[in-house]
Design a protein around this motif. Sequence first.
Motif, short mmCIF file in Angstrom:
data_model
loop_
_atom_site.label_atom_id
_atom_site.label_comp_id
_atom_site.label_asym_id
_atom_site.label_seq_id
_atom_site.Cartn_x
_atom_site.Cartn_y
_atom_site.Cartn_z
N GLN A 117 26.08 25.25 38.05
CA GLN A 117 26.31 23.85 37.79
C GLN A 117 27.19 23.30 38.31
OE1 GLN A 117 26.31 23.98 33.48
NE2 GLN A 117 24.23 23.19 33.31
N ALA A 118 28.54 23.90 38.56
CA ALA A 118 29.89 23.34 39.11
C ALA A 118 29.42 23.30 40.80
CB ALA A 118 30.95 24.27 39.00
N ALA A 119 28.84 24.21 41.21
CA ALA A 119 28.55 24.31 42.72
C ALA A 119 27.72 23.16 42.96
CB ALA A 119 27.88 25.51 43.24
N ALA A 120 26.76 22.60 42.14
CA ALA A 120 26.06 21.47 42.56
C ALA A 120 26.67 20.20 42.46
CB ALA A 120 24.72 21.59 41.39
N VAL A 121 27.54 20.14 41.50
CA VAL A 121 28.28 18.95 41.41
C VAL A 121 29.17 19.15 42.47
CG1 VAL A 121 30.29 17.97 40.09
CG2 VAL A 121 28.10 18.81 39.06
N LYS A 122 29.81 19.93 43.09
CA LYS A 122 30.62 19.99 44.13
C LYS A 122 29.83 19.55 45.42
CE LYS A 122 34.01 23.52 42.68
NZ LYS A 122 34.43 24.69 42.96
N ALA A 123 28.61 19.97 45.47
CA ALA A 123 27.90 19.52 46.63
C ALA A 123 27.52 18.15 46.58
CB ALA A 123 26.71 20.33 46.88
#
Length: 261
Positions: free
Chosen positions: A209-215
Amino acid sequence: MTSSSTFAVTTSELPSGRVIIVTGGGSGIGRAAALGFAEQGAQVLITGRRAEPLDDTAAAHPNITPLVADAAGADDARRTISTAVERWGRIDALINNAGAGAILPLAEVTADRIRQIFAVNVVGPSLLAAAALPHLAASRGVIVNVSSTFGHKPGAGLSHYAASKAALEHLTRCWALEFAPSGIRVNAVAAGPTETDALTGMMGLSEAQAAAVKAEERAQIPLGRRGVPEDVAAWIVQLADPSATWVTGQVLAVDGGLGLV
């Protein structure tokens, strides 16, 4: 407050060398700010709720002293201020960096979750500032509050986090007026998305989830990247510097332009 006599303290016998308090100093922006101050020769007291990251930061520079303390606790606020004064005899800057938040849709809120966010982001800075006032008046010191882009930019699912940061930004402006007669400056840095552990830690997201938010954030930020802690810390250090003595009541956005879109 109507005159500087409210917090009158004799300054003639204060020792040389600046003393800085940084809450949430064990990681991320707080760690970077603490190191920045220490590298300038200041004595830095860092606080947080976990000893290990505080000790790790303190090990990086001999001018950094760790103190386990809850930024939202009234007793710990008083203990933090008294620790700095007893050790070094003065306080030149209070950096209210510790923060709390959550991705919290309104349908999922509870009274406890709301109270926890506001306790750290609003109540804690207020208690620390109140306890530090006479010492900051003696040094003609400064308070720097660490806000967020979302203190002035709406975000779905961030309503209570954003509202708490909006409150902190307005506290900054009100305190700047209230404390100006005592020579105390108050400013804030509104940090944009920064490469810290906030998404998986404070916000409670999974790694995916964090990776998706960062992108998603990288795609939205006009300058094309998320920040690093040093991007924000440099401005905290600058606003606390004696060279900025004619700057007060300001909220400086350090967010790669995210607040513009």
